[in-house]
Design an enzyme around this catalytic site. Structure first.
Site, mmCIF file in Angstrom:
data_model
loop_
_atom_site.group_PDB
_atom_site.id
_atom_site.type_symbol
_atom_site.label_atom_id
_atom_site.label_comp_id
_atom_site.label_asym_id
_atom_site.label_seq_id
_atom_site.Cartn_x
_atom_site.Cartn_y
_atom_site.Cartn_z
ATOM 1 N N SER A 1 42.247 4.605 5.346
ATOM 2 C CA SER A 1 41.054 4.698 4.493
ATOM 3 C C SER A 1 40.889 6.082 3.874
ATOM 4 O O SER A 1 39.783 6.569 3.699
ATOM 5 C CB SER A 1 39.806 4.306 5.290
ATOM 6 O OG SER A 1 39.655 5.161 6.418
ATOM 7 N N GLN B 1 39.749 20.188 -1.153
ATOM 8 C CA GLN B 1 38.708 20.961 -1.832
ATOM 9 C C GLN B 1 39.082 21.256 -3.273
ATOM 10 O O GLN B 1 38.302 21.086 -4.203
ATOM 11 C CB GLN B 1 38.522 22.296 -1.109
ATOM 12 C CG GLN B 1 38.152 22.155 0.346
ATOM 13 C CD GLN B 1 38.323 23.483 1.065
ATOM 14 O OE1 GLN B 1 37.482 24.349 0.950
ATOM 15 N NE2 GLN B 1 39.422 23.624 1.766
ATOM 16 N N GLY B 2 40.322 21.740 -3.461
ATOM 17 C CA GLY B 2 40.739 22.357 -4.717
ATOM 18 C C GLY B 2 40.555 21.513 -5.947
ATOM 19 O O GLY B 2 39.827 21.882 -6.868
ATOM 20 N N GLY B 3 41.207 20.364 -6.032
ATOM 21 C CA GLY B 3 41.065 19.575 -7.238
ATOM 22 C C GLY B 3 42.184 18.591 -7.460
ATOM 23 O O GLY B 3 42.988 18.328 -6.567
ATOM 24 N N ARG C 1 54.289 26.421 -4.279
ATOM 25 C CA ARG C 1 53.838 26.627 -2.901
ATOM 26 C C ARG C 1 54.934 27.117 -1.965
ATOM 27 O O ARG C 1 54.710 28.009 -1.152
ATOM 28 C CB ARG C 1 53.271 25.313 -2.345
ATOM 29 C CG ARG C 1 51.872 25.122 -2.784
ATOM 30 C CD ARG C 1 51.210 24.031 -2.010
ATOM 31 N NE ARG C 1 49.775 24.143 -2.246
ATOM 32 C CZ ARG C 1 48.912 23.205 -1.967
ATOM 33 N NH1 ARG C 1 49.305 22.071 -1.429
ATOM 34 N NH2 ARG C 1 47.636 23.391 -2.192
ATOM 35 N N LEU D 1 45.949 14.109 -4.638
ATOM 36 C CA LEU D 1 44.794 13.251 -4.941
ATOM 37 C C LEU D 1 45.108 12.386 -6.160
ATOM 38 O O LEU D 1 44.683 11.232 -6.251
ATOM 39 C CB LEU D 1 43.556 14.107 -5.206
ATOM 40 C CG LEU D 1 42.940 14.794 -3.975
ATOM 41 C CD1 LEU D 1 41.791 15.714 -4.398
ATOM 42 C CD2 LEU D 1 42.435 13.777 -2.955
HETATM 43 C C1 LIG Z 1 42.427 20.597 3.955
HETATM 44 C C2 LIG Z 1 43.180 19.891 2.876
HETATM 45 C C3 LIG Z 1 42.986 20.236 1.546
HETATM 46 C C4 LIG Z 1 43.671 19.571 0.530
HETATM 47 N N1 LIG Z 1 43.423 19.875 -0.778
HETATM 48 C C5 LIG Z 1 43.986 19.144 -1.758
HETATM 49 C C6 LIG Z 1 43.631 19.322 -3.116
HETATM 50 O O1 LIG Z 1 42.789 20.149 -3.444
HETATM 51 N N2 LIG Z 1 44.230 18.533 -4.049
HETATM 52 C C7 LIG Z 1 45.158 17.589 -3.733
HETATM 53 O O2 LIG Z 1 45.655 16.889 -4.622
HETATM 54 N N3 LIG Z 1 45.515 17.397 -2.442
HETATM 55 C C8 LIG Z 1 44.948 18.133 -1.464
HETATM 56 N N4 LIG Z 1 45.281 17.903 -0.155
HETATM 57 C C9 LIG Z 1 46.246 16.857 0.146
HETATM 58 C C10 LIG Z 1 45.595 15.491 -0.001
HETATM 59 O O3 LIG Z 1 44.230 15.575 0.287
HETATM 60 C C11 LIG Z 1 46.213 14.487 0.934
HETATM 61 O O4 LIG Z 1 47.588 14.559 0.915
HETATM 62 C C12 LIG Z 1 45.828 13.099 0.489
HETATM 63 O O5 LIG Z 1 44.438 13.030 0.321
HETATM 64 C C13 LIG Z 1 46.321 12.084 1.478
HETATM 65 O O6 LIG Z 1 45.669 10.885 1.209
HETATM 66 P P1 LIG Z 1 46.160 9.574 1.922
HETATM 67 O O7 LIG Z 1 45.247 8.489 1.483
HETATM 68 O O8 LIG Z 1 47.597 9.388 1.706
HETATM 69 O O9 LIG Z 1 45.993 9.894 3.483
HETATM 70 P P2 LIG Z 1 44.725 10.352 4.324
HETATM 71 O O10 LIG Z 1 43.624 10.812 3.483
HETATM 72 O O11 LIG Z 1 45.251 11.275 5.362
HETATM 73 O O12 LIG Z 1 44.278 9.005 5.005
HETATM 74 C C14 LIG Z 1 45.101 8.353 5.954
HETATM 75 C C15 LIG Z 1 44.293 7.258 6.604
HETATM 76 O O13 LIG Z 1 45.136 6.470 7.448
HETATM 77 C C16 LIG Z 1 44.496 6.277 8.716
HETATM 78 N N5 LIG Z 1 45.532 6.019 9.713
HETATM 79 C C17 LIG Z 1 46.439 6.885 10.225
HETATM 80 N N6 LIG Z 1 47.216 6.251 11.130
HETATM 81 C C18 LIG Z 1 46.777 4.961 11.186
HETATM 82 C C19 LIG Z 1 47.141 3.819 11.964
HETATM 83 N N7 LIG Z 1 48.110 3.846 12.890
HETATM 84 N N8 LIG Z 1 46.467 2.670 11.749
HETATM 85 C C20 LIG Z 1 45.457 2.588 10.852
HETATM 86 N N9 LIG Z 1 45.063 3.648 10.109
HETATM 87 C C21 LIG Z 1 45.724 4.823 10.281
HETATM 88 C C22 LIG Z 1 43.716 7.567 8.911
HETATM 89 O O14 LIG Z 1 42.703 7.432 9.873
HETATM 90 C C23 LIG Z 1 43.155 7.767 7.488
HETATM 91 O O15 LIG Z 1 42.018 6.995 7.267
HETATM 92 C C24 LIG Z 1 44.605 18.559 0.867
HETATM 93 C C25 LIG Z 1 44.810 18.224 2.203
HETATM 94 C C26 LIG Z 1 44.110 18.862 3.204
HETATM 95 C C27 LIG Z 1 44.348 18.482 4.620
#
Ligand SMILES: Cc1cc2nc3c(=O)[nH]c(=O)nc-3n(C[C@H](O)[C@H](O)[C@H](O)COP(=O)(O)OP(=O)(O)OC[C@H]3O[C@@H](n4cnc5c(N)ncnc54)[C@H](O)[C@@H]3O)c2cc1C
Length: 404
Positions: A17, A52-54, A276, A384
């Site tokens: 999620s 945070q960034g964007g 980076r 994002l």
């Molecule tokens: C502090 C921080 C700042 C960042 N800043 C930026 C930014 O400014 N701009 C940018 O583009 N990116 C940024 N990133 C990177 C970006 O936010 C993430 O890479 C991206 O949001 C990941 O999204 P996602 O949906 O793939 O995973 P996530 O947002 O990590 O979501 C994964 C989901 O899967 C669930 N999950 C995990 N394992 C299981 C399982 N076994 N069964 C069911 N559910 C599970 C988790 O609970 C979670 O809900 C940042 C990351 C961090 C940590």
């Protein structure tokens, strides 16, 4: 919205999620599919909300999706998949407008978006919502999903994925024991593994504790292919001091708005807006050659000179960062802050095609769990974007696949 599923069978099952899973779930639900969104703990728990960034999109007068794509390819050192990059950058403006329709209010100035230049970018291209961009995006997507007919399966941790009679069968660990869900198509959106990896290495990480990577292993066991899994990214600017800020990701927008990296002598030792991997390596090297500084608790660091950021830029684009540091007793506009690279992002992941389908038929992947879009080195602000662009694609394609 139903919180308890009426049946264990759905058209589309989304796992995770964060921004990518939410985008996929909204997209599949709006395509008319019966959707279940399963997530390990709460609906809110993810890395995406911490961003945070964007988010990048080519809106500047001097910019275009093609220039955006060139920046991605260059930052990845030619390792990104050109077809995926083309999708990412060409659909970026439409993805931003979709997020706006869902209620995301990007920061504006002079009648347009407030755009910043992020590391590795040749143009100003980073849209922001203050410095809580990920929070704003995930909240809007969550609200959109919860307003529809989709089901939420909170506290459902995926443990196994196996082929079924008409799609896939997913097994979960739940608060009450175990459960199984059948779906015509599955979208894996469970993020990366940097929290677990940092624990293993005894390092700091910016990541949420749920970023443990087991879903990638589950997909591998089911026969999916992966790429670049060894390529983990360090965020150049982890907070190093005070202790409450250790592991905090100091937004790259600090450098976009003028902050520079300095060594113990106060000298700039690298292009602070380089890609980076280059900036992180420059910090490691500077410390290695004895030109770094040491935090009061003995950690290696260099200075991030944030005193160069204009007050107006800081107030508009870095309010959360300022609040956090000032709350910890340091004013970044008055004094430089300690920083050191920190484990941040899984560049590689499951192999996908332009529709976000993995090498397993009917299993889609989007967001950090997928590989190829960033190659071995992601640019800030493109994650994002990837979540939104490929999340939407995955949700729509999964709905179509479930009915075929
Ligand atoms: C502090 C921080 C700042 C960042 N800043 C930026 C930014 O400014 N701009 C940018 O583009 N990116 C940024 N990133 C990177 C970006 O936010 C993430 O890479 C991206 O949001 C990941 O999204 P996602 O949906 O793939 O995973 P996530 O947002 O990590 O979501 C994964 C989901 O899967 C669930 N999950 C995990 N394992 C299981 C399982 N076994 N069964 C069911 N559910 C599970 C988790 O609970 C979670 O809900 C940042 C990351 C961090 C940590």
């Amino acid at each position: 919205m139903q919180r308890v599923p009426p049946a264990t069978s759905f058209d589309v099952l989304v796992v995770g999620s964060g921004a990518s899973g939410l985008a996929a779930a909204v997209s599949a639900s709006r395509a008319g599919a019966r959707v279940a969104l399963a997530t390990k703990t709460t609906l809110q728990a993810c890395n995406s909300a911490k961003a945070q960034g964007g988010i990048q999109a080519a809106f500047g007068d001097d910019d275009s999706p093609e220039i955006h794509a060139e920046d991605v390819m260059r930052s990845s050192h030619g390792t990104a998949e050109p077809e995926l990059v083309q999708v990412l950058t060409s659909e970026a403006p439409a993805a931003i407008h979709w997020l706006e329709e869902l209620g995301v209010a990007f920061t504006r100035s002079n009648g347009g978006y407030r755009l910043a230049r992020c590391g590795g970018a040749s143009r100003k291209r980073l849209l922001q919502v203050g410095d809580r961009t990920g929070h704003a995006i995930t909240k809007a997507l969550r609200d959109a999903y919860e307003a529809g007919a989709g089901v939420v399966l909170a506290h459902h941790a995926l443990t196994e994925l196996a082929p079924g009679a008409s799609g896939w069968i997913a097994s979960f660990r739940t608060k009450d024991g175990a459960s199984r869900v059948e779906a015509g198509a599955v979208v894996l959106a469970a993020g990366g593994r940097c929290f677990a990896e940092a624990e293993t290495r005894g390092e700091l990480s910016t990541n949420h504790p749920n970023a443990t990577g087991e879903v990638t292993r589950i997909a591998l066991e089911a026969g999916a292919e992966v790429r670049d899994l060894d390529a983990l990214q360090y965020h150049p600017n982890g907070g190093a001091w005070p202790s409450t800020m250790q592991g905090y990701s100091i937004p790259e927008t600090t450098r976009a708005y003028g902050a520079v990296l300095r060594n113990a002598d106060g000298a700039e030792f690298t292009d602070s807006l380089g890609p980076r991997d280059a900036v992180s390596q420059a910090i490691f090297d500077e410390v290695e050659t004895g030109k770094g500084v040491t935090t009061p608790d003995g950690r290696p660091a260099v200075w991030l000179d944030t005193t160069r950021i204009a007050l107006e830029d800081a107030e508009i684009s870095l309010p959360y960062m300022l609040r956090r540091y000032r709350g910890a007793g340091i004013d970044p506009l008055e004094e430089p802050i300690y920083t050191y690279p920190v484990l941040h992002y899984q560049n590689g992941g499951l192999v996908i095609d332009e529709r976000a389908e993995t090498t397993l038929e009917g299993v889609f992947a989007c967001g950090e769990i997928a590989g190829g879009t960033h190659g071995r080195n992601r640019m800030m602000g493109n994650s994002l974007l990837e979540c939104t662009v490929f999340g939407r694609r995955a949700g729509k394609a999964a709905a179509e696949r479930a009915w075929s």
